[in-house]
Design a protein around this motif. Structure first.
Motif, short mmCIF file in Angstrom:
data_model
loop_
_atom_site.label_atom_id
_atom_site.label_comp_id
_atom_site.label_asym_id
_atom_site.label_seq_id
_atom_site.Cartn_x
_atom_site.Cartn_y
_atom_site.Cartn_z
N THR A 1 0.79 -1.24 0.00
CA THR A 1 0.00 0.00 0.00
C THR A 1 0.82 1.28 0.00
N GLU A 2 2.09 1.20 0.40
CA GLU A 2 2.90 2.42 0.51
C GLU A 2 3.91 2.51 -0.63
N ARG A 3 4.16 3.73 -1.07
CA ARG A 3 5.14 3.96 -2.13
C ARG A 3 6.54 4.00 -1.50
N LEU A 4 7.25 2.91 -1.67
CA LEU A 4 8.52 2.72 -0.97
C LEU A 4 9.67 2.32 -1.88
N ILE A 5 9.38 1.92 -3.10
CA ILE A 5 10.42 1.40 -4.00
C ILE A 5 10.68 2.42 -5.10
N ARG A 6 11.92 2.89 -5.13
CA ARG A 6 12.29 3.91 -6.12
C ARG A 6 12.70 3.26 -7.44
N PHE A 7 12.30 3.90 -8.54
CA PHE A 7 12.82 3.48 -9.84
C PHE A 7 12.90 4.68 -10.77
N ARG A 8 13.76 4.56 -11.75
CA ARG A 8 13.88 5.58 -12.78
C ARG A 8 13.12 5.10 -14.01
N ALA A 9 12.20 5.94 -14.48
CA ALA A 9 11.38 5.57 -15.62
C ALA A 9 12.16 5.78 -16.92
N VAL A 10 11.67 5.17 -18.00
CA VAL A 10 12.35 5.27 -19.28
C VAL A 10 12.36 6.70 -19.81
N ASP A 11 11.45 7.55 -19.31
CA ASP A 11 11.46 8.95 -19.75
C ASP A 11 12.42 9.80 -18.93
N GLY A 12 13.16 9.16 -18.01
CA GLY A 12 14.16 9.86 -17.22
C GLY A 12 13.68 10.36 -15.88
N SER A 13 12.41 10.27 -15.61
CA SER A 13 11.87 10.78 -14.35
C SER A 13 12.12 9.79 -13.22
N VAL B 1 5.16 -4.18 -16.23
CA VAL B 1 4.35 -4.79 -17.28
C VAL B 1 4.21 -3.85 -18.47
N ALA B 2 4.18 -2.54 -18.19
CA ALA B 2 4.12 -1.54 -19.27
C ALA B 2 5.51 -1.23 -19.83
N ASP B 3 6.55 -1.89 -19.29
CA ASP B 3 7.95 -1.69 -19.69
C ASP B 3 8.35 -0.22 -19.57
N ARG B 4 8.00 0.40 -18.45
CA ARG B 4 8.32 1.81 -18.21
C ARG B 4 9.49 2.00 -17.25
N VAL B 5 10.10 0.91 -16.79
CA VAL B 5 11.16 1.01 -15.78
C VAL B 5 12.53 0.93 -16.45
N GLU B 6 13.34 1.95 -16.23
CA GLU B 6 14.71 1.97 -16.75
C GLU B 6 15.67 1.30 -15.77
N SER B 7 15.53 1.59 -14.47
CA SER B 7 16.44 1.04 -13.48
C SER B 7 15.88 1.28 -12.08
N PHE B 8 16.45 0.57 -11.11
CA PHE B 8 16.16 0.77 -9.70
C PHE B 8 17.43 1.34 -9.06
#
Length: 531
Positions: free
Chosen positions: A6-18, A32-39
């Protein structure tokens, strides 16, 4: 506290750089949407642990729900994961810190007798999951004093699903060949996709192959209602679970650890063990792990990666020589799939006493569709590729051998072959390694250029690779001649004999290049040299 559902706790960098932070279901939605560049918090040696955890968790949840396709939305993922732990109404298995030790916490088993045996305190995630090499230079411990929640998440997953045997009072995981080995990864990812495409491919493959795993390992696993999330089960460190208690894609734990609050910070407390969590030593790691090749011969056992890592010759044997290794299930695609695929190889080279021989990873090899189908799609052309690889390996070996011979001659001052000493050959080693690295970088690209093409194209590709190696070998020989110690009075003779020796080795009658005289654009006058 710190509820991953329920909590937003895991950081990732999206493919758009955000930069983004999400709950675990939100991470699944983005993947699943393949929007994750890295953790950003994920360290290199933890990459496979995290990928495998996400894949196994998804497959366990989907199988339990009778579904075959991963959902797209976070809310669906949240319900799937919650249903997997329906006996815990307060989401304890998804919380990092749970006050009641008789209840599980995320990747932390219940402690039925309390925490009196949990005597050792660890202040950072790096203390919990340390990659220690013989010189402790890969990753230093105790560097994450200001750790975030996801630092603890990744360290817990890595510790519990990848650890070896560090010494008395601790045991390693079941999915490796002995306590001094490691859990390797050898798989395929869509070349044009990202982390999410890789994950979704593996989830689908694992669901599709589940019945085969149960057939192959029918003496091990429970086909129905096997334990999947091992951390839900109470453990006092004295009893082991049997393989017949488990689902084939079980997520294991191998240590007793509990996180707790100390002021504003999270710390860990650990307890020692009297036995391993999974009683599977006799299997030697051959448990049907999706990413683990199995060595065959005198019985079967999981691949143990050495400090050589995933060099070209090692990889060629792993993916081509089925008389030596059964390929990892992750090395499979449909026979009709027409995409390019990226080979993903990751492992820690195991060592004794909790120390390792370093982390190895490569994802630089992209396989063209026709090659991937031949290797991993059930094609009968695999044998052709294996023969081509053996020829190319012999070509690399020939040039490296010639380079070593030429440099040893130079270092000796131009002596005859039978008079060369150990020190002369040792001078050649650094240059041979550099040529070997060049071969490593180009081996699979060159191999693919020879496959599935007309004979004249194959011959041209073979010629180009040979010339490339020989030209670089010649350049390294010239460099070595100018730098290796040699008495000035002998240098001219040493240089002439070294160059002659190098080219003679390549052009002699029993050389693998004996049928390719046209690869030698120029060459010095040939001399006879005893080998």
């Amino acid at each position: 506290m710190a509820n991953l559902l329920t909590e937003r706790l895991i950081r990732f960098r999206a493919v758009d750089g955000s930069g983004t932070i999400e709950s675990l279901p939100g991470v699944y939605e983005a993947l699943v949407a393949d929007r994750v560049e890295s953790f950003p918090a994920l360290r290199p040696h933890q990459r496979h642990a995290w990928h495998a955890f996400l894949a196994q968790l998804a497959v366990l949840a989907l199988t339990r729900a009778g579904r075959h396709e991963p959902p797209r939305l976070a809310d669906e993922w949240r319900q799937l994961l919650r249903d997997s732990t329906a006996d815990f109404s307060d989401d304890e298995p998804w919380r990092l810190v749970v006050q009641d030790p008789s209840r599980p916490a995320f990747m932390q088993c219940p402690a039925p007798s309390g925490l009196s045996e949990y005597k050792k305190s660890l202040n950072t995630p790096d203390d919990l999951d340390v990659l220690v090499t013989s010189k402790n230079h890969d990753l230093k411990s105790s560097i994450a004093a200001d750790a975030e929640v996801d630092d603890w998440v990744f360290s817990l997953v890595s510790l519990q699903t990848m650890s070896g045997y560090p010494g008395r009072g601790n045991y390693g995981i079941a999915r490796m060949n002995g306590g001094y080995s490691s859990r390797p990864c050898l798989g395929l990812a869509p070349a044009e996709g990202g982390l999410g495409a890789h994950l979704v491919h593996d989830i689908r493959q694992m669901i599709e192959r589940r019945s085969k795993v149960l057939d192959w390992y029918e003496e091990y696993y429970s086909p129905e209602d096997g334990i999947g999330l091992v951390w839900l089960e109470p453990w006092d460190g004295t009893a082991s679970l049997k393989l017949t208690d488990l689902d084939p894609y079980f997520i294991e734990i191998c240590r007793r650890v509990r996180l707790m609050r100390r002021g504003e910070r999270i710390i860990a407390r650990t307890a020692t063990l009297k036995t391993r969590r999974i009683a599977a030593a006799e299997a030697k790691g051959d448990l049907g792990d999706h990413w683990t090749p199995v060595a065959v011969g005198d019985g079967t056992k999981a691949l143990s990666v050495t400090d050589a890592g995933f060099r070209y010759d090692r990889l060629a044997k792993l993916i081509l020589d089925q008389s030596a290794y059964l390929p990892a299930p992750a090395l499979s695609i449909g026979s009709s799939e027409g995409d390019s695929w990226r080979l993903v190889a990751r492992a820690v080279a195991g060592g004794q006493g909790g120390k390792t021989k370093g982390y190895h990873e490569r994802a630089d090899i992209v396989l063209a569709p026709r090659v991937a189908r031949s290797l991993f799609g059930g094609s009968e052309d695999r044998r052709t590729l294996e023969k081509l690889a053996q020829i190319q390996l012999s070509e690399v070996k020939e040039v490296i051998s010639a380079l070593r011979f030429g440099i040893a001659i130079a270092a000796s001052g131009g002596k005859e072959a039978e008079a060369l000493g150990r020190a002369d050959w040792d001078r050649a080693a650094p240059y041979a390694r550099r040529l070997d690295s060049l071969a490593d970088a180009h081996f699979f690209e060159a191999l693919q250029a020879r496959f599935g093409v007309p004979e004249e194209v194959r011959a041209a590709a073979r010629r180009d690779f040979a010339r490339h190696l020989i030209q670089h070998g010649d350049a390294l020989l010239r460099e070595a001649i100018s730098t290796v110690p040699c008495p000035a009075i002998r240098r001219y003779r040493a240089e002439a004999r070294a160059r002659s020796a190098f080219h003679w080795r390549l052009r002699r009658a029993d050389s693998v290049f004996s049928d390719q005289a046209d690869i030698f654009e120029t060459g010095p006058e040939e001399q006879s040299h005893d080998t």
